[in-house]
Write a protein that holds these residues in place. Structure first.
Motif, short mmCIF file in Angstrom:
data_model
loop_
_atom_site.label_atom_id
_atom_site.label_comp_id
_atom_site.label_asym_id
_atom_site.label_seq_id
_atom_site.Cartn_x
_atom_site.Cartn_y
_atom_site.Cartn_z
N THR A 74 -119.09 -98.25 57.60
CA THR A 74 -120.04 -97.28 57.03
C THR A 74 -121.45 -97.85 57.03
O THR A 74 -122.41 -97.19 57.45
CB THR A 74 -119.63 -96.91 55.59
OG1 THR A 74 -118.34 -96.29 55.61
CG2 THR A 74 -120.63 -95.94 54.98
N GLU A 75 -121.61 -99.08 56.54
CA GLU A 75 -122.94 -99.70 56.50
C GLU A 75 -123.49 -99.92 57.91
O GLU A 75 -124.69 -99.75 58.14
CB GLU A 75 -122.86 -101.05 55.76
CG GLU A 75 -122.55 -100.93 54.29
CD GLU A 75 -123.62 -100.17 53.53
OE1 GLU A 75 -124.81 -100.39 53.78
OE2 GLU A 75 -123.25 -99.34 52.69
N SER A 77 -122.83 -98.09 60.59
CA SER A 77 -123.24 -96.80 61.15
C SER A 77 -124.52 -96.31 60.51
O SER A 77 -125.40 -95.75 61.18
CB SER A 77 -122.12 -95.77 60.97
OG SER A 77 -121.81 -95.57 59.60
N SER A 215 -127.17 -95.90 51.27
CA SER A 215 -126.06 -96.72 51.76
C SER A 215 -125.33 -97.46 50.64
O SER A 215 -124.11 -97.61 50.69
CB SER A 215 -126.56 -97.72 52.81
OG SER A 215 -127.44 -98.66 52.24
N ALA A 218 -123.09 -95.11 48.87
CA ALA A 218 -122.02 -94.76 49.80
C ALA A 218 -120.91 -95.80 49.78
O ALA A 218 -119.72 -95.45 49.71
CB ALA A 218 -122.58 -94.60 51.22
N ILE A 264 -120.27 -88.17 57.02
CA ILE A 264 -119.75 -89.36 56.35
C ILE A 264 -120.25 -89.44 54.91
O ILE A 264 -119.47 -89.68 53.98
CB ILE A 264 -120.15 -90.63 57.13
CG1 ILE A 264 -119.41 -90.67 58.47
CG2 ILE A 264 -119.82 -91.89 56.33
CD1 ILE A 264 -119.85 -91.80 59.38
N ILE A 268 -117.93 -89.15 51.52
CA ILE A 268 -117.90 -90.19 50.49
C ILE A 268 -118.38 -89.63 49.15
O ILE A 268 -117.88 -90.01 48.08
CB ILE A 268 -118.73 -91.41 50.91
CG1 ILE A 268 -118.13 -92.04 52.17
CG2 ILE A 268 -118.77 -92.45 49.79
CD1 ILE A 268 -118.95 -93.19 52.73
N SER A 292 -109.97 -92.75 54.23
CA SER A 292 -111.43 -92.89 54.35
C SER A 292 -111.80 -93.58 55.65
O SER A 292 -112.71 -93.15 56.38
CB SER A 292 -111.99 -93.67 53.16
OG SER A 292 -111.73 -93.00 51.94
N ILE A 296 -113.98 -91.91 58.74
CA ILE A 296 -115.25 -92.51 59.16
C ILE A 296 -115.22 -92.86 60.64
O ILE A 296 -116.16 -92.54 61.40
CB ILE A 296 -115.55 -93.77 58.32
CG1 ILE A 296 -115.83 -93.38 56.86
CG2 ILE A 296 -116.73 -94.54 58.89
CD1 ILE A 296 -115.85 -94.55 55.90
#
Length: 333
Positions: A74-75, A77, A215, A218, A264, A268, A292, A296
């Motif tokens: 996630t971070e 992206s 972020s 998230a 995303i 979240i 999750s 993602i």
């Protein structure tokens, strides 16, 4: 996950050692970064993140490991979105190509230190006030909607605007408009002046804080463990410099990136709200880490494929539109 102070210290020392190795091997001498070099170092940081996640799996179990990988992806992206702004900053300050690597290295380190403060503050707030999950969830859903609106607006390329901290620094500390190698300060006519090198480093580091506003909430939606939040952010940021040079030309082709990131963040955000309701005693389903992680990865894969297809289709249409013009010119001749 119960992490001792010793483990925290070892982790920070280990990350510092990796950064030092990165600097002395790849970033000590100013030079233009080739695609090969950027690709190798990007792969190195991804492998290191994978090994760290594997270590968590072996010594702490599947749950922390899954949370780390979900947070890291996630971070990573979300950090790609940062690269668009980094390109604007480099252009605004006219950073010579041979110095861009040094600018990004120091700028990312500043960003990591500032993010650590955000993470510590967020962890303290969440451990004391569980209702903050509602705020984080609502904020992420709102951010997701805002991203969609901006993507649909199809606005012209934006320009970088200096934040208040940067403007204050430039007002209070005299600076020169000329680069002096990698020097942060220089002396002209007996006066000590800041160089553009220091200013652009501060611009990169402090601008990243704005991205941390979405972020950090998230990743707290995926895990509430400060250790995992910090390490996922660290590994995502430390490979950002190489990623900048690797996909710099690809950024313009990721036309659907904002849509993917909005999905995303919205996902979240909903996960956070469901978790908050569950903590309040409401019987609602919670979204597991494997689900999750799957969502993602699937969103990023679909976004990349559709972006590249749309870019290729647009390039083909532009090429076909240009052919009649060329034919007309040849007839006129």
């Amino acid at each position: 996950m119960d992490v001792s102070l010793t483990m925290w210290a070892l982790t920070i020392v280990g990350l510092g050692a990796l950064i030092a190795v990165d600097f002395f091997i790849g970033g000590r001498k100013p030079h233009e970064v080739s695609l090969k070099e950027a690709g190798i170092w990007t792969a190195v940081w991804v492998v290191l993140a994978g090994l760290f996640g594997l270590g968590l799996f072996l010594f702490a179990g599947g749950q922390p490991s899954g949370e780390f990988f979900a947070g890291f992806i996630t971070e990573k992206s979300l950090s790609v979105d940062n690269l668009f702004v980094f390109v604007l900053i480099m252009a605004k300050f006219a950073v010579p190509p041979i110095y861009q690597q040094r600018v990004l290295m120091v700028g990312v380190l500043i960003a990591l230190v500032l993010r650590a403060g955000f993470i510590a503050g967020g962890a303290a707030i969440l451990s004391t006030f569980s209702w903050v999950f509602y705020l984080f969830g609502a904020f992420l859903v709102w951010t997701a909607w805002k991203l969609i609106q901006e993507a649909r607006a199809d606005e012209e390329e934006a320009e970088f605007e200096e934040n208040r901290l940067l403007k204050m620094v430039e007002r209070r500390f005299p600076s020169t408009d000329t680069y002096h190698g990698t020097k942060l300060f220089t002396v002209e006519n007996g006066k000590r002046l800041m160089t553009p090198m220091l200013i652009v480093m501060l611009a990169i580091g402090t601008t990243d804080v704005l991205f941390a506003l979405d972020s950090i909430p998230a990743i707290f939606g995926l895990t509430q463990d400060p250790y995992i939040v910090f390490t996922a952010n660290a590994f995502a940021l430390m490979g950002l410099r190489q990623l900048y040079f690797l996909i710099g030309g690809l950024l313009k082709k990721l036309v659907h990136l904002s849509y993917g990131l909005s999905v995303i963040l919205g996902f979240i955000g909903v996960k956070l709200v469901l978790h908050a309701l569950h903590e309040s005693g409401v019987h609602v389903p919670e979204i597991s880490i494997p689900v999750s992680l799957g969502v993602i990865c699937a969103v990023l894969a679909v976004t990349t494929v559709t972006s590249l297809y749309a870019s290729r289709k647009q390039a083909r249409a532009e090429a076909e539109a240009g052919e009649p013009e060329r034919e007309k010119d040849s007839v006129d001749v």
